[in-house]
Design an enzyme around this catalytic site. Structure first.
Site, PDB file in Angstrom:
ATOM      1  N   GLY A  58      -6.493  14.479   1.117  1.00 21.94           N
ATOM      2  CA  GLY A  58      -7.459  15.554   0.890  1.00 21.94           C
ATOM      3  C   GLY A  58      -6.877  16.952   1.224  1.00 21.94           C
ATOM      4  O   GLY A  58      -5.799  16.870   1.453  1.00 21.94           O
ATOM      5  N   ASN A  59      -7.742  17.930   1.243  1.00 21.40           N
ATOM      6  CA  ASN A  59      -7.112  19.204   1.603  1.00 21.40           C
ATOM      7  C   ASN A  59      -8.117  20.221   2.356  1.00 21.40           C
ATOM      8  O   ASN A  59      -9.305  19.527   2.346  1.00 21.40           O
ATOM      9  CB  ASN A  59      -6.594  20.038   0.270  1.00 21.40           C
ATOM     10  CG  ASN A  59      -7.570  20.166  -0.755  1.00 21.40           C
ATOM     11  OD1 ASN A  59      -8.588  20.770  -0.634  1.00 21.40           O
ATOM     12  ND2 ASN A  59      -7.326  19.286  -1.714  1.00 21.40           N
ATOM     13  N   ARG A  60      -7.672  21.187   2.633  1.00 20.22           N
ATOM     14  CA  ARG A  60      -8.976  21.963   3.646  1.00 20.22           C
ATOM     15  C   ARG A  60      -9.770  22.789   2.897  1.00 20.22           C
ATOM     16  O   ARG A  60     -10.569  23.671   3.445  1.00 20.22           O
ATOM     17  CB  ARG A  60      -7.889  22.777   4.516  1.00 20.22           C
ATOM     18  CG  ARG A  60      -7.568  21.977   5.786  1.00 20.22           C
ATOM     19  CD  ARG A  60      -6.430  22.721   6.270  1.00 20.22           C
ATOM     20  NE  ARG A  60      -6.479  23.983   6.863  1.00 20.22           N
ATOM     21  CZ  ARG A  60      -6.736  24.124   8.103  1.00 20.22           C
ATOM     22  NH1 ARG A  60      -6.482  23.359   8.960  1.00 20.22           N
ATOM     23  NH2 ARG A  60      -7.141  25.128   8.454  1.00 20.22           N
ATOM     24  N   SER A  61      -9.898  22.778   1.407  1.00 22.32           N
ATOM     25  CA  SER A  61     -10.731  23.629   0.743  1.00 22.32           C
ATOM     26  C   SER A  61     -12.443  23.308   1.046  1.00 22.32           C
ATOM     27  O   SER A  61     -12.590  22.390   1.063  1.00 22.32           O
ATOM     28  CB  SER A  61     -10.547  23.344  -0.625  1.00 22.32           C
ATOM     29  OG  SER A  61     -11.499  23.949  -1.667  1.00 22.32           O
TER      30      SER A  61
END
Ligand code: CTP
Length: 412
Positions: free
Chosen positions: A212-215
């Protein structure tokens, strides 16, 4: 408008008397709901005289009217002033131990809280966590004013002035009316359909893990709200979000980059504007394991092979060009500068590569942009016009992007 004014048990409760007057003089129907301890500072008689209504603190009074549910349901606005540290904690914890917390749990309208307490209590991590929880649920918690407190001390913790709370409350009520009712009439995007992607995709590795990512999705949600306010109808394709999706949008939820691509490709032809603010994973695990990957001794390295995901933005531009469509397409670019080039140079190269009309470039890093309420961006345009720098809240950035989109549409 039916307004519930909640009063917490702090010395600043005396200022709330002026706030109640501002509401009643402007013709609003006010019910004051103090906590028991608020009455130790300002008594029932004052609240009843100012509001012209019976004042109750407990769910066991006027039980036959089901007051504890009715109050929240009928309210069009709830304002809590002063919101003490204890009241913020009870609201964040979902407690229902007096009439006011019951009203907060049953309210379906905008809620504004104006905190007041000593600086140490305001700055305490427990209070800050409670404020963050409430804000993440859409409650507007004002920052306390800075200045002289009740004792000899001074710092952040003063109740904002009643006029300031009144203005914030009215602004909130009118803004939410627009958002809840969907598109506003007569704005710069009136009659336009806008397709917005937001949040971060999650690429499953096995049943319990993902890439995943931090958005947080905050900027995308702010864009959707700004587009609604400008009169557009909004389809909001949401990957993982840390914030609730804005009311008034047509919501499509997705998990992975491929699902996001499919959702966008299906809807692009019907849109006038496409905004790709989602953080899309560039790679996904080649295989999704059906059972949890074990750390077996005979597998020394990570057993995850990655394959490329589609570039959704570039594909949408290609589809638009092939169909001869007139959609304005807006990309976002998360960039870090390095020895090779600075953030804007990378941004210009990306604008060229992706072929979209506008690119909103932010500089990212471990402590920048993700999850914060503030943003600082540069809007680059394919037509070569001057780059526009915008710094402020994510709502400010969204409003500037919407103005730029409207200009682009008008120029067609
Ligand atoms: N984007 C996309 N599909 C991807 C990756 C990104 O549609 N697989 C979109 C994003 O939504 C954003 C824009 O492309 O609008 C730029 O995203 P960014 O992550 O900055 O760029 P990348 O294309 O991933 O390029 P690079 O990683 O080389 O910087």
């Amino acid at each position: 408008m039916r307004v519930v004014v909640g009063v917490g048990g702090g010395i600043a409760a005396y200022k709330t008397a002026s706030l109640v007057r501002l509401f009643t003089e402007a013709g609003h129907d006010v019910t004051v709901v103090p906590t028991e301890s608020a009455l130790a500072f300002v008594g029932k008689a004052t609240w009843e005289a100012l509001s012209g209504k019976a004042v109750r603190t407990s769910v066991f009074e006027a039980v036959e009217t089901v007051n504890h549910v009715r109050l929240g349901h009928e309210a069009e606005l709830v304002v809590v002033a002063p919101a003490t540290a204890d009241l913020l904690a009870r609201a964040a914890g979902g407690h229902a131990d007096d009439l006011l917390t019951n009203a907060l749990l049953t309210a379906r309208c905008p809620v504004l809280m104006a905190p007041a307490m000593h600086t140490e209590m305001w700055r305490h991590p427990a209070t800050q966590a409670n404020v963050a929880t409430l804000r993440s649920r859409g409650v507007v918690v004002m920052d306390p004013a800075v200045g002289r407190l009740t004792g000899k001390d001074s710092g952040p913790g003063r109740l904002p002035e009643p006029e300031e709370i009144f203005a914030a409350a009215l602004a909130l009520a009118s803004q939410r009316r627009t958002d809840d009712g969907g598109p506003a009439e007569g704005g710069p995007l009136a009659g336009r359909r806008i397709l917005v992607s937001a949040g971060g995709t999650r690429e499953p590795i096995d049943p319990v893990r993902f890439l995943g990512n931090r958005s947080s999705g905050k900027q995308g949600a702010a864009l959707a709200r700004a587009a609604l306010r400008a009169g557009a109808s909004v389809t909001f394709v949401a990957a993982h979000l840390d914030v609730p999706p804005p009311p008034g949008v047509e919501l499509v939820t997705v998990e992975t980059a491929v699902e996001l691509r499919d959702a966008m490709v299906e809807r692009v032809a019907a849109a006038d504007v496409v905004v790709m603010s989602a953080a899309v994973a560039d790679f996904r695990p080649a295989h999704r394991h059906d059972s949890k990957i074990k750390k077996r001794d005979d597998v020394p390295d990570a057993p995850i092979e990655l394959v490329r995901n589609p570039d959704v933005l570039a594909e949408l531009v290609r589809l638009r060009n092939a169909a001869g469509g007139g959609q304005v397409i807006v990309g976002f670019a998360a960039e870090t500068g390095d020895d090779g080039a600075d953030v804007l140079e990378y941004g210009r190269a990306k604008l060229e590569r992706k072929g979209c009309e506008l690119l909103v470039v932010n500089e990212v890093g471990a402590d920048r942009v993700f999850g914060l309420d503030e943003n600082s961006v540069t809007i680059l345009a394919k037509d070569g016009s001057e780059p526009q720098h915008v710094a402020g809240s994510k709502d400010d950035v969204a409003a500037a992007v919407v103005v730029r989109i409207a200009r682009e549409l008008d120029a067609r």
